[in-house]
Structures are given as structure tokens and as C-alpha cells.
Scaffold this active site. Structure first.
Site, mmCIF file in Angstrom:
data_model
loop_
_atom_site.group_PDB
_atom_site.id
_atom_site.type_symbol
_atom_site.label_atom_id
_atom_site.label_comp_id
_atom_site.label_asym_id
_atom_site.label_seq_id
_atom_site.Cartn_x
_atom_site.Cartn_y
_atom_site.Cartn_z
ATOM 1 N N ILE A 623 44.363 37.029 45.207
ATOM 2 C CA ILE A 623 43.539 36.525 46.304
ATOM 3 C C ILE A 623 43.995 37.197 47.600
ATOM 4 O O ILE A 623 45.127 37.038 48.039
ATOM 5 C CB ILE A 623 43.642 34.991 46.413
ATOM 6 C CG1 ILE A 623 43.311 34.333 45.064
ATOM 7 C CG2 ILE A 623 42.726 34.480 47.522
ATOM 8 C CD1 ILE A 623 41.950 34.688 44.494
ATOM 9 N N GLU A 699 30.624 34.726 44.543
ATOM 10 C CA GLU A 699 29.608 34.074 43.730
ATOM 11 C C GLU A 699 30.149 33.126 42.671
ATOM 12 O O GLU A 699 29.483 32.165 42.295
ATOM 13 C CB GLU A 699 28.709 35.161 43.097
ATOM 14 C CG GLU A 699 27.865 35.819 44.176
ATOM 15 C CD GLU A 699 27.153 37.072 43.741
ATOM 16 O OE1 GLU A 699 27.847 38.072 43.497
ATOM 17 O OE2 GLU A 699 25.922 37.073 43.651
#
Ligand code: MOS
Length: 735
Positions: A623, A699
């Protein structure tokens, strides 16, 4: 590294909250004229007559453009195909001729000195139509739906295996048409720069796509059109293709030979693309031990009469679970509506909703815990391509998500958990999306004062692209993030594709890292060349860049400052531009995954559903920015709540018109609908996908959420609603 992996605040945050960040409809130039669109009120037919005499008599009205007097437009489909247009079909051409193909189609553009005058005058344009028969109801066209070529291969004999299975589940699920409803309306401000040159401020996810499209549609030279879109107030896929307002705004500027602004109304936004209504059929067969033996997934989605837009609803079932027998069919049905389009996790938000609802129903039939069923069919390989993943920590998503949620306290029977007058339901689902990466170029200009400007044509659609690019540049160049400025959203900057498909974070960060590597090489060369350099013998792999200095890895006291290196080399700037590159091999599948757990509370008498808790455990590689990533997933979860309980574009099929084309009657979740959302990022090291181990996550946050909620509603009530959104009338209907 100081910034990669940290919760760095948005570098554009201050500009956004102070209003300094300008959006397409806010750029001001002298002499601006304003446009207003007249739309068709019928879904199909021809314009028999347009009478603009009354609006033209109003003071301040400059012109009324229609198919009869518009500027010259390209006449081939090829010229109208933007970078992400569907391969098959004829893209829509606004004001091209007298044909009407959908309700809400733009048929005239009124241009006036003021927006209010334009809008009033637009109400006075008289149109007579010749109407034709039309269909806007998917269920009326499902029998004429045609098969679209899709890559999933069949495995074994799904029908035979299904018939022979110990336990079977078959059902049809339905997702209605949904519209994007970003806060910012679609808008373009076109400035007339003289000499045939135009600057176009446009709301778009891809300035270079719009630039090429406009040049092709208006037969302009590349140098004549510059497209700028520094900030986007939400787009979610609606801004991937150029929208009609940019064509109309350019037409207006060409006709008037002056600058023109056109902002759509909220109602007009419902004449653009949308998530297609989709019918999904799942047939799952399992052995008594809970291993899958047969998957059939068929989808029928809406497209227009003139283009074939399709996304892969069934591909997720093809790759996710082990099953020796599987079959997938994807069909399109043509309706008299605009072409459907991408909306956050297109194909997956819908297809995985159906798949994961069906998996829940199979778990019930098998009397098996829903997580346990997924573990019994778990696959470390892409089942469609039969290749391993670059990384797949979905098992950890199930484990950590279940633990954070308290899943082990779930009682399996429906209607078995309560909180006062409310029934409590716990449901879960798997999420999956792609981890794509695309060629992106970045330019870095490093000044001797230790300030770097990084530029790229990419858009930041609110996802945090400015911020992650600044983080990567700061770390690679060893500078504080305050010394980095990022320029995006200008078609004259180094090339980038549309921002979409969750590919921009991995692509843009590697473009920055790749270019930074060239800057580092040059800095080291300069550092080595200074008199009595402490880094005289250092190679690139022997040094790091930190605190504005080149530092020896072996002896941190041996340093040369960037300023000294550049000064002694008599260099006041280093400029580099490179394009990222990724190994292009198909030996691995690249995906993100998630496990979503939902708690709902349902008023037993009224059927009112509240979503009290969601845990979304996500595996998306390393991340880059834990703060903006968290926001992305939260946003996806909120949208998943909307998909499950609220969102639906309602048609009156008798008139072929949308009845709730406004955000009062098209419901989206508000604060009162959103309670506790917990986002977990599971550790997912990935040495294969790219050097920084990054996967996009714009998404994945929505995928699986609607299924987890639907499954929780079933667990609470014992009522299975298979057509979204789950409204209280449906709970009573089915009971
Ligand atoms: Mo996304 S639906 O590719 O903007």
C-alpha cells in the site's frame, strides 16, 4: 524511504478545500459565451422540424446550433472512436443528423451572453418529431440478446456435472441500470485562442484521449487543441470517454469564434453512459463435502442500438474458484438508450454480486459456513488461464476479516440473531479485481535549490495520484515532499492513458521511479566529479538519496549534497523524461482480492434495513499511501451500500424515459445510511508484479459489498431478494 507506505495527506488537499483548485466549468476568460443543451423528449425517431425563431429573438442569444447549421464534423466512425470506445459500432455524434436514438439526446445548443439567458432560450426551441417504436426494457429484449466473444474457456461439461451434483443451486439475479452521479457536473470551457487554436478545460479522466478525439472529430492539427483537466470532481468511469458536452462546447466556439462554456444540468447527466442493467444466471453444483463441481455463469447486459459496450461479468467466476466443470456466456441486448459505459469495477461489481450471492445460497444448501465453502474451492492459480498469481493473499483476507468482524459468533440459522425489535444478519462475500499497469511517461526537472517538478498528462480523478507521485519522487530523490510539485492533467505533458481500471497508481509511480533513476545517475556522476569527492568510487547501487544528499550506503558520513553536486558541475537543472516498462508476460495472473463482511439490522415489522457494520479486508500488494488507500476502499464500500439498498435508474418504458433523473429521487447513500466501516489491508508482498510491489485499489473496494449485504439480509430475515436494490417492499413481497 520516508513517504512510501505512510498515511501521507493529500498534497492537493489545501487547494481543494480552499477553492484554489479549479474545475472545468470554473476557468474564466474574457468574453465567455454560455451554452445550454436542448434534449430529445422521445427515445427514437427523427426530428421533423426545429424552430429556433423564438429563442433567437431574445436579447443576448447569440446562436442556436442544430444538425442543420452546425460546424463541419468528421463523417467516419473511425474519426469518432476515442481510445476507449467499444470496438464494435458507431460512436454517438452530437447534432450530426436528424436521427433520435435515445431520450435525453442533445439536439440543439443555444449560445448566449449569459447562462441564464441560454437556459431560458433553450426552453423555447420548438421541436417536432416523427416517432418510431422503441424498447427500453431489458426483459423485453433478452431473447434477442447476442453472444459477445469473451476469453473464458469452458472446462469439462458443466451441464452434465451440474445434473450429477450432490447439491445444486440455480438462480437468476438482476442489477438495474445505475448512473454515476459524480458531484461535479460534466463541463467544458473552451477558450478561443485565435488562429484556429483552442484550449479546452474539460472534465475528463484522460486529457490526451480527449485531445486526439477533438482533433479527429474537428479535423484539427495536434498543435491546435490543448486539453486541460487538473482536477476532477468524481467521474468513476463516466469520464473515460469524451462526453458530448465537449464536442458541443467546441462547436459553439467554432461557430461564434469566441470562448464558450457548457455545463450540463444534473438531469442531462442521465443522458450519458451508465452501468448497464444486467441479468445474471448462476448454476452451481457441489459434492456433499463442499467442493465445487460445476459453475455456469451467464450474463445479459444492456447496450445501445449503435455500439457494443461490454465488460466481463462472468470472467471472475472463471478464474476465482476451483471447479473441474465450468461454462460462461456473455450476451448483450440492444435497447433504445445511450451506450452503457464503465462504472467503478465494471463487470465485477455486477458479476461478482451474482456469483457471491449464489455461493451464499449454495453454502446454505450445503449447510456449510460461507467462509468455509470459499476455502474449500480456494485456488492459488487463475483457474481460467491456469497460471499462478504474482501474489494472492485472499486466504489472509478471509482470516483477518472474519476475526475483526467476530464471524465465529455467527449463528448459522436465519432469523436467529436479534437486537431488540430488529433482526440481525451477518453475511460475507469475496471481492476480486484486476491489477493492471499501463505505459506512462513522467518528466522530472530537478533544480539546484533542491526542488523537483514532476509532470505527466495523467488525471487525478480524486484517487490521490498527485500525492502518490509526490511520495515516490520525494523518496527516490531524497527530498522532503514539500520540495516536490506535481503537474498533471494537461495534454501537452508526457503521455499517459486515461485514468481508469485501477491502473494509474502502479503505472504512474513506476513512471516517476523510472525517471528518478535517470536523475539519480546524473546526480551521482556530478557528485563523483567534485574535487576530492567522498563518493569518488561509488556506483549507483552503493548510494542512497536522502535529506537532499547522495549518501554512501557503507559509510553514512560520506555524502555530497545535491546542491554541491550541481553547483560544482555548473548545472542548474537536471531534466529527464522516461516511460515506465513492465515485464509483458502472461506467466502470472495479476489481481487484487478482498473479503467483505456485513452486519445488517432489519426492523422485523417494517422491513427497514440498516447497515450497521462492514469490514473489508483487502489484499492489494504494497500500500503506497495508507490514508488515501483507506479512503478509496471506504468510498467503494459506501457505493456498495448504495448498490445493495438504494441505487436504481427507473424507466417509464411506455415513454422510454428515465423518471428519476435527479439526486432527490435517484437515491445514493447519505451519512445516515453509513455507519461503521473498517478497512484492513492484509500484508501482500509481491516481488513479481513490479519493482515497488504495488497494485491499484480504486475499484476493489466496491466488489463483493452488495453481495455481502444481500447475504446478511437473507441471514437476518430468511428472505432472499435477488433483484437489486433490496428495498423494503421486496422483503415483504418475497415473504
Ligand atoms: Mo474506472 S470505471 O475504469 O474509471
Amino acid at each position: 524511504m520516508n513517504y512510501i507506505g505512510t498515511p501521507t495527506s493529500r498534497v492537493d488537499g489545501r487547494a481543494k478545500v480552499t477553492g484554489e483548485a479549479k474545475y472545468a466549468g470554473e476557468f474564466n476568460v474574457p468574453g465567455l459565451a454560455y451554452g445550454s443543451v436542448v434534449e430529445s423528449t422521445i427515445p427514437k425517431g427523427r426530428i421533423a422540424r426545429i424552430d429556433a425563431s423564438e429563442p433567437l429573438r431574445i436579447e443576448g442569444v447569440l446562436d442556436v446550433l442544430t444538425c442543420e447549421n452546425r460546424p463541419r464534423l468528421a463523417g467516419t466512425d473511425k474519426a469518432w472512436k476515442d481510445d476507449v470506445a467499444p470496438e464494435e459500432g458507431s460512436p454517438f455524434r452530437p447534432l450530426y443528423d436528424d436521427r433520435i436514438m435515445f431520450s435525453g439526446q442533445p439536439i440543439a445548443l443555444v449560445l448566449a451572453e449569459e447562462w441564464e439567458i441560454a437556459r431560458y432560450a433553450a426552453s423555447l426551441v420548438r421541436i417536432e418529431y416523427e416517432t418510431q417504436a422503441f424498447v427500453t426494457d431489458l426483459y423485453k429484449r433478452r431473447d434477442q440478446a447476442f453472444v459477445v466473444e469473451k476469453p473464458e474457456k469452458p472446462r469439462g461439461d458443466a451441464e452434465k456435472a451440474y445434473a450429477a451434483a450432490d447439491v445444486r443451486h440455480e438462480a437468476e439475479y438482476f442489477i438495474p441500470t445505475e448512473h454515476h452521479n459524480p458531484m461535479e457536473l460534466f463541463a467544458s470551457t473552451v477558450t478561443w485562442d485565435g488562429g484556429g487554436k483552442l484550449t479546452v478545460y474539460d472534465k475528463t479522466q484522460g486529457v490526451q484521449n480527449v485531445q486526439r478525439y477533438l482533433c479527429s472529430v474537428f479535423n484539427k492539427k495536434a498543435d491546435d487543441v490543448r486539453v486541460i483537466s487538473p482536477f476532477v470532481g468524481g467521474a468513476f468511469g463516466a469520464g473515460l470517454r469524451p462526453q458530448y458536452q465537449v464536442v458541443l462546447a467546441v462547436m459553439g466556439a467554432l461557430a461564434l469564434r469566441r470562448s464558450v462554456r457548457l455545463v450540463l444540468t444534473r438531469q442531462q447527466m442521465y443522458g450519458l453512459g451508465y452501468r448497464p442493467a444486467t441479468i445474471e444466471r448462476l448454476a452451481l453444483g457441489a459434492k456433499a463435502d463442499g467442493t465445487l463441481d460445476a459453475i455456469t455463469h451467464e450474463a445479459i447486459a444492456v447496450t445501445s442500438q449503435f455500439e457494443e459496450f461490454s465488460r466481463n461479468d462472468t470472467g471472475w467466476a472463471a478464474l476465482l474458484y476451483k471447479s473441474a466443470n465450468a461454462k460462461f456466456v456473455h450476451r448483450l441486448a440492444r435497447l433504445d438508450v445511450p451506450t452503457s459505459s464503465d462504472m467503478r469495477a465494471p463487470g465485477a461489481a455486477t458479476g461478482v454480486y451474482a456469483l457471491e450471492s449464489a455461493m451464499d445460497e449454495l453454502a446454505v444448501a450445503l449447510k456449510l459456513d460461507p467462509v468455509e465453502l470459499r476455502l474449500r474451492c480456494y485456488s492459488d492459480r487463475d483457474q481460467n488461464e491456469d497460471v499462478p498469481y504474482t501474489s494472492k493473499a485472499l486466504r489472509e483476507c478471509y482470516r483477518q476479516g472474519a476475526e475483526a468482524f467476530g464471524w465465529n459468533k455467527r449463528k448459522p440459522e436465519t432469523r436467529s440473531m436479534r437486537d431488540g425489535s430488529e433482526l440481525v444478519g451477518w453475511g460475507m462475500a469475496t471481492g476480486i479485481w484486476e491489477a493492471l499497469q499501463m505505459p506512462v511517461a513522467a518528466r522530472i526537472v530537478l533544480s539546484a535549490n533542491g526542488h523537483a517538478e514532476v509532470s505527466c498528462a495523467a488525471s487525478d480523478i480524486g484517487t490521490g495520484t498527485y500525492t502518490i507521485m509526490a511520495q515516490v519522487a520525494a523518496d527516490r530523490l531524497g527530498l522532503p515532499i514539500e520540495n516536490i510539485s506535481i503537474k498533471l492533467g494537461d495534454s501537452t505533458l508526457p503521455q499517459a492513458p486515461v485514468e481508469g481500471g485501477s491502473w494509474m497508481a502502479a503505472s504512474a509511480s513506476h513512471a516517476v521511479a523510472t525517471t528518478a533513476e535517470e536523475v539519480r545517475k546524473e546526480l551521482l556522476a556530478l557528485a563523483k566529479a567534485i574535487k576530492d569527492s567522498p563518493l569518488a568510487n561509488a556506483r549507483l547501487e552503493d548510494v542512497t538519496f536522502a535529506d537532499g544528499k547522495v549518501v554512501s550506503k557503507r559509510d553514512a558520513s560520506r555524502t555530497v549534497s545535491i546542491a554541491d553536486a550541481m553547483r560544482s558541475g555548473a548545472v542548474d537543472r537536471i531534466e529527464k523524461e522516461k516511460t515506465n516498462s513492465f515485464p509483458d508476460d502472461s506467466s502470472h495472473a495479476r489481481n487484487t482480492h478482498s473479503a467483505v463482511f456485513a452486519e445488517v439490522k432489519v426492523d422485523e415489522q417494517l422491513g427497514v434495513i440498516r447497515i450497521t457494520r462492514i469490514v473489508n479486508a483487502v489484499a492489494a500488494g504494497r500500500i503506497l499511501n495508507t490514508k488515501t488507500a483507506h479512503s478509496q476502499i471506504m468510498g467503494g464500500v459506501v457505493w456498495g451500500i448504495g448498490m445493495a439498498l438504494h441505487e436504481e435508474t427507473v424507466f417509464d418504458h411506455k415513454f422510454g424515459r428515465i423518471m428519476n433523473a435527479n439526486i432527490a429521487e435517484y437515491h445514493v447513500p447519505v451519512n445516515a445510511d453509513v455507519q461503521d466501516i473498517k478497512v484492513i489491508f492484509v500484508d501482500e508482498p509481491d516481488d513479481i508484479i513490479n519493482p515497488l510491489g504495488i497494485k491499484g485499489l480504486g475499484e476493489i473496494g466496491i466488489v463483493g459489498v452488495a453481495a455481502a449485504i444481500a447475504n446478511a439480509v437473507y441471514h437476518a430475515t430468511g428472505v432472499r431478494v435477488r433483484d437489486l436494490p433490496i428495498t423494503l417492499d421486496k422483503l415483504h413481497r418475497a415473504a
